[in-house]
Design an enzyme around this catalytic site. Structure first.
Site, PDB file in Angstrom:
ATOM      1  N   LEU A 155       0.775  -1.106   0.019  1.00 35.16           N
ATOM      2  CA  LEU A 155       0.108  -0.046   0.022  1.00 35.16           C
ATOM      3  C   LEU A 155       0.838   1.383   0.000  1.00 35.16           C
ATOM      4  CD1 LEU A 155      -3.185   0.403   0.145  1.00 35.16           C
ATOM      5  CD2 LEU A 155      -2.848   1.331   2.603  1.00 35.16           C
ATOM      6  N   GLY A 156       1.656   1.500  -0.954  1.00 33.05           N
ATOM      7  CA  GLY A 156       2.436   2.535  -1.115  1.00 33.05           C
ATOM      8  C   GLY A 156       1.740   3.694  -1.996  1.00 33.05           C
ATOM      9  N   ARG A 157       2.529   4.442  -2.916  1.00 31.47           N
ATOM     10  CA  ARG A 157       2.092   5.309  -3.740  1.00 31.47           C
ATOM     11  C   ARG A 157       0.892   4.681  -4.712  1.00 31.47           C
ATOM     12  NH1 ARG A 157       7.860   7.265  -3.603  1.00 31.47           N
ATOM     13  NH2 ARG A 157       8.090   5.293  -4.723  1.00 31.47           N
ATOM     14  N   ILE A 158       1.421   3.653  -5.263  1.00 34.19           N
ATOM     15  CA  ILE A 158       0.475   2.849  -6.315  1.00 34.19           C
ATOM     16  C   ILE A 158      -0.698   2.333  -5.628  1.00 34.19           C
ATOM     17  CG2 ILE A 158       0.399   1.369  -8.252  1.00 34.19           C
ATOM     18  CD1 ILE A 158       3.007   2.108  -8.938  1.00 34.19           C
ATOM     19  N   ARG A 178       5.121  -4.470   5.281  1.00 32.87           N
ATOM     20  CA  ARG A 178       5.875  -4.722   6.470  1.00 32.87           C
ATOM     21  C   ARG A 178       5.494  -3.725   7.729  1.00 32.87           C
ATOM     22  NH1 ARG A 178      11.369  -3.647   3.160  1.00 32.87           N
ATOM     23  NH2 ARG A 178       9.807  -1.927   2.498  1.00 32.87           N
ATOM     24  N   GLY A 234       2.863  -4.756 -10.002  1.00 29.44           N
ATOM     25  CA  GLY A 234       4.116  -4.487  -9.232  1.00 29.44           C
ATOM     26  C   GLY A 234       5.484  -4.881  -9.967  1.00 29.44           C
ATOM     27  N   ARG A 235       5.971  -6.089  -9.536  1.00 31.33           N
ATOM     28  CA  ARG A 235       7.062  -6.734 -10.091  1.00 31.33           C
ATOM     29  C   ARG A 235       6.741  -8.312 -10.621  1.00 31.33           C
ATOM     30  NH1 ARG A 235       8.833  -3.009 -12.363  1.00 31.33           N
ATOM     31  NH2 ARG A 235      11.056  -2.133 -12.219  1.00 31.33           N
ATOM     32  N   GLU A 264      10.585 -10.821 -18.414  1.00 28.47           N
ATOM     33  CA  GLU A 264      10.289  -9.803 -19.613  1.00 28.47           C
ATOM     34  C   GLU A 264      11.105  -9.830 -20.532  1.00 28.47           C
ATOM     35  OE1 GLU A 264       8.724  -6.441 -17.964  1.00 28.47           O
ATOM     36  OE2 GLU A 264       7.415  -7.316 -16.607  1.00 28.47           O
ATOM     37  N   HIS A 282       3.404  -5.025 -20.070  1.00 29.86           N
ATOM     38  CA  HIS A 282       4.202  -4.185 -19.173  1.00 29.86           C
ATOM     39  C   HIS A 282       3.865  -2.689 -19.781  1.00 29.86           C
ATOM     40  CE1 HIS A 282       7.425  -3.477 -15.938  1.00 29.86           C
ATOM     41  NE2 HIS A 282       6.685  -2.384 -16.029  1.00 29.86           N
ATOM     42  N   GLY A 284       2.009  -0.490 -17.762  1.00 29.42           N
ATOM     43  CA  GLY A 284       1.201   0.132 -16.671  1.00 29.42           C
ATOM     44  C   GLY A 284       1.754   1.871 -16.844  1.00 29.42           C
TER      45      GLY A 284
HETATM   46  O1  A2R Z   1       6.485  -2.892   3.537  1.00 28.15           O
HETATM   47  P1  A2R Z   1       5.979  -1.518   3.516  1.00 28.15           P
HETATM   48  O2  A2R Z   1       5.232  -1.044   4.720  1.00 28.15           O
HETATM   49  O3  A2R Z   1       7.561  -0.607   3.435  1.00 28.15           O
HETATM   50  O4  A2R Z   1       5.436  -1.068   2.418  1.00 28.15           O
HETATM   51  C1  A2R Z   1       5.952  -1.092   1.064  1.00 28.15           C
HETATM   52  C2  A2R Z   1       5.590  -2.257   0.249  1.00 28.15           C
HETATM   53  N1  A2R Z   1       6.558  -3.319   0.433  1.00 28.15           N
HETATM   54  C3  A2R Z   1       6.421  -4.498   0.736  1.00 28.15           C
HETATM   55  N2  A2R Z   1       5.236  -5.232   1.294  1.00 28.15           N
HETATM   56  C4  A2R Z   1       5.413  -6.497   1.627  1.00 28.15           C
HETATM   57  N3  A2R Z   1       6.587  -7.186   1.871  1.00 28.15           N
HETATM   58  C5  A2R Z   1       8.029  -6.633   1.134  1.00 28.15           C
HETATM   59  N4  A2R Z   1       8.848  -7.133   1.424  1.00 28.15           N
HETATM   60  C6  A2R Z   1       7.602  -5.085   0.670  1.00 28.15           C
HETATM   61  N5  A2R Z   1       8.509  -4.399   0.444  1.00 28.15           N
HETATM   62  C7  A2R Z   1       8.085  -3.345   0.069  1.00 28.15           C
HETATM   63  O5  A2R Z   1       5.568  -1.790  -1.178  1.00 28.15           O
HETATM   64  C8  A2R Z   1       5.053   0.035   0.187  1.00 28.15           C
HETATM   65  O6  A2R Z   1       3.908   0.127   0.571  1.00 28.15           O
HETATM   66  C9  A2R Z   1       4.926  -0.409  -1.056  1.00 28.15           C
HETATM   67  C10 A2R Z   1       5.692   0.158  -2.210  1.00 28.15           C
HETATM   68  O7  A2R Z   1       5.229   1.527  -2.367  1.00 28.15           O
HETATM   69  P2  A2R Z   1       6.134   2.831  -2.557  1.00 28.15           P
HETATM   70  O8  A2R Z   1       7.715   2.681  -2.245  1.00 28.15           O
HETATM   71  O9  A2R Z   1       5.450   3.825  -2.495  1.00 28.15           O
HETATM   72  O10 A2R Z   1       6.248   2.382  -4.374  1.00 28.15           O
HETATM   73  P3  A2R Z   1       5.076   2.515  -5.642  1.00 28.15           P
HETATM   74  O11 A2R Z   1       5.606   4.120  -6.163  1.00 28.15           O
HETATM   75  O12 A2R Z   1       3.990   2.529  -5.008  1.00 28.15           O
HETATM   76  O13 A2R Z   1       5.530   1.661  -6.651  1.00 28.15           O
HETATM   77  C11 A2R Z   1       5.408   0.080  -6.317  1.00 28.15           C
HETATM   78  C12 A2R Z   1       6.232  -0.894  -7.361  1.00 28.15           C
HETATM   79  C13 A2R Z   1       7.283  -0.287  -7.764  1.00 28.15           C
HETATM   80  O14 A2R Z   1       8.418  -0.644  -7.081  1.00 28.15           O
HETATM   81  C14 A2R Z   1       7.503  -0.906  -9.280  1.00 28.15           C
HETATM   82  O15 A2R Z   1       7.978  -2.396  -8.826  1.00 28.15           O
HETATM   83  C15 A2R Z   1       6.234  -1.163  -9.768  1.00 28.15           C
HETATM   84  O16 A2R Z   1       5.181  -0.827  -8.509  1.00 28.15           O
HETATM   85  O17 A2R Z   1       5.935  -0.174 -10.690  1.00 28.15           O
END
Ligand code: A2R
Length: 325
Positions: A155-158, A178, A234-235, A264, A282, A284
């Site tokens: 639940l990040g930006r996207i 996390r 995501g990935r 990919e 891909h 998005g």
């Molecule tokens: O785990 P948290 O609370 O830091 O939340 C981040 C979550 N995240 C994970 N969730 C579960 N297990 C993990 N090991 C883990 N690592 C990270 O993913 C956070 O809520 C979310 C990522 O959000 P943002 O950093 O805001 O990235 P955004 O801009 O939403 O893009 C997400 C992904 C990119 O990394 C590309 O792979 C794709 O969407 O375009």
């Protein structure tokens, strides 16, 4: 000293807007692939201070950093940067920037598109029409979005932008990450198995890398159940693609909607054959508007850094202060 004498390597899949931006501010050097490094003179390798990473999956890691001893910044195109060893970059004092936010809305739109397509099987329905089957009878009834319980992994930006869109559909929303987020009312699940057992739809909006590798595996798919739907924007590496293909084929889950894949541009052959999988290449962030904004942000990060203003969008691993030079 002006910026025009600074050598910037444009690496990876060429992006015309990045090329134009670098050319107007800096001294560009183009390298398409790792294998082209042999064409780089040792003089240029010594003088390159920045890499503009145009896209693609070629690793940017210690191997490249060793070849570019005066590298200060890697400005990457895209929000995901699992192909960049940001921890190693930080250790060497090399800044990494990405292009968050500007692509959030387009990626969230596509996640909702995939979800609706997977629920209503629109791809299969269109093939039904185009192949003349409608003349023989109506398309079979599908699932509905009504009463669905959606769990967002990441639940990040996207992820938040997806949740905002889904709020208007009236579905229940939970999330897994996390850390629990205090400013949202959605149900928090600290682990993916707990979430999979409680929802019927998982939307992946988490980054790649070791910590998320194959988080969605055969066990998680089993917990989701026969009405289950998996969406991934995501990935690709977050899902065990072979397990997903088996689950789709065996009716362990109902459907999937994917925009990203483990290898990919390769796609698992069993996924290609699965009628209940909606598969996109891909795309998005792939609108003119968003890709232009991403390319501009790559250039803007470089200009900001070399103007001593600090990076605009550094990744968390490299929270460096403004360039003193
Ligand atoms: O785990 P948290 O609370 O830091 O939340 C981040 C979550 N995240 C994970 N969730 C579960 N297990 C993990 N090991 C883990 N690592 C990270 O993913 C956070 O809520 C979310 C990522 O959000 P943002 O950093 O805001 O990235 P955004 O801009 O939403 O893009 C997400 C992904 C990119 O990394 C590309 O792979 C794709 O969407 O375009």
């Amino acid at each position: 000293m002006g910026l025009s004498t600074i050598k910037v390597m444009h690496y990876g899949i060429p992006k015309p807007l990045i090329d134009a931006g670098i050319s107007s501010h800096f001294m560009p050097i183009r390298i398409n692939h790792e294998t082209d490094f042999s064409s780089l003179s040792s003089h240029d390798a010594q003088e390159i201070r920045a890499v503009a990473a145009g896209g693609g999956h070629d690793p940017i890691d210690a191997n490249m950093f060793d070849k570019l001893p005066n590298l200060e910044i890697v400005a990457s195109f895209g929000v995901g940067y699992d192909h960049i060893d940001a921890v190693e970059a930080a250790r060497r004092g090399i800044l990494v920037t990405n292009t968050p936010d500007v692509l959030t809305d387009d990626v969230a739109d596509l996640a909702v598109t995939l979800l609706l397509q997977a629920v209503r099987q629109t791809g299969k329905a269109e093939r039904f029409l185009r192949t003349g089957s409608w003349n023989k009878g109506a398309f079979p009834l599908t699932q509905s979005l009504r009463d669905r319980k959606v769990g967002i992994l990441g639940l990040g930006r996207i992820g938040r932008a997806i949740a905002r869109r889904l709020d208007s559909f009236g579905v229940s929303i939970g999330y897994c990450g996390r850390t629990q987020q205090v400013d949202v009312g959605y149900t928090y699940y600290p682990d993916i198995a707990a979430m999979a057992g409680a929802v019927d739809t998982i939307i992946v909006a988490a980054p790649g890398g070791a910590s998320t590798h194959h988080l969605i595996d055969a066990a998680v798919l089993g917990l989701l159940g026969p009405d289950g739907i998996v969406i991934n924007v995501g990935r690709g590496s977050v899902i065990d693609e072979a397990a997903l293909a088996r689950a789709l084929g065996d009716g362990v889950i109902a459907a999937a909607g994917l925009d990203v894949y483990e290898h990919e541009p390769g796609v698992h052959p069993a996924l290609l054959a699965a009628e209940n999988a909606i598969l996109l290449p891909h795309i998005g962030s792939a609108s003119h508007r968003t890709r232009n904004a991403m390319a501009q942000l790559v250039v803007d990060n470089l200009v900001a850094w070399f103007s001593g203003k600090g990076p605009l969008t550094p990744v968390p691993e490299t929270p460096f202060a403004p360039n003193p030079r």
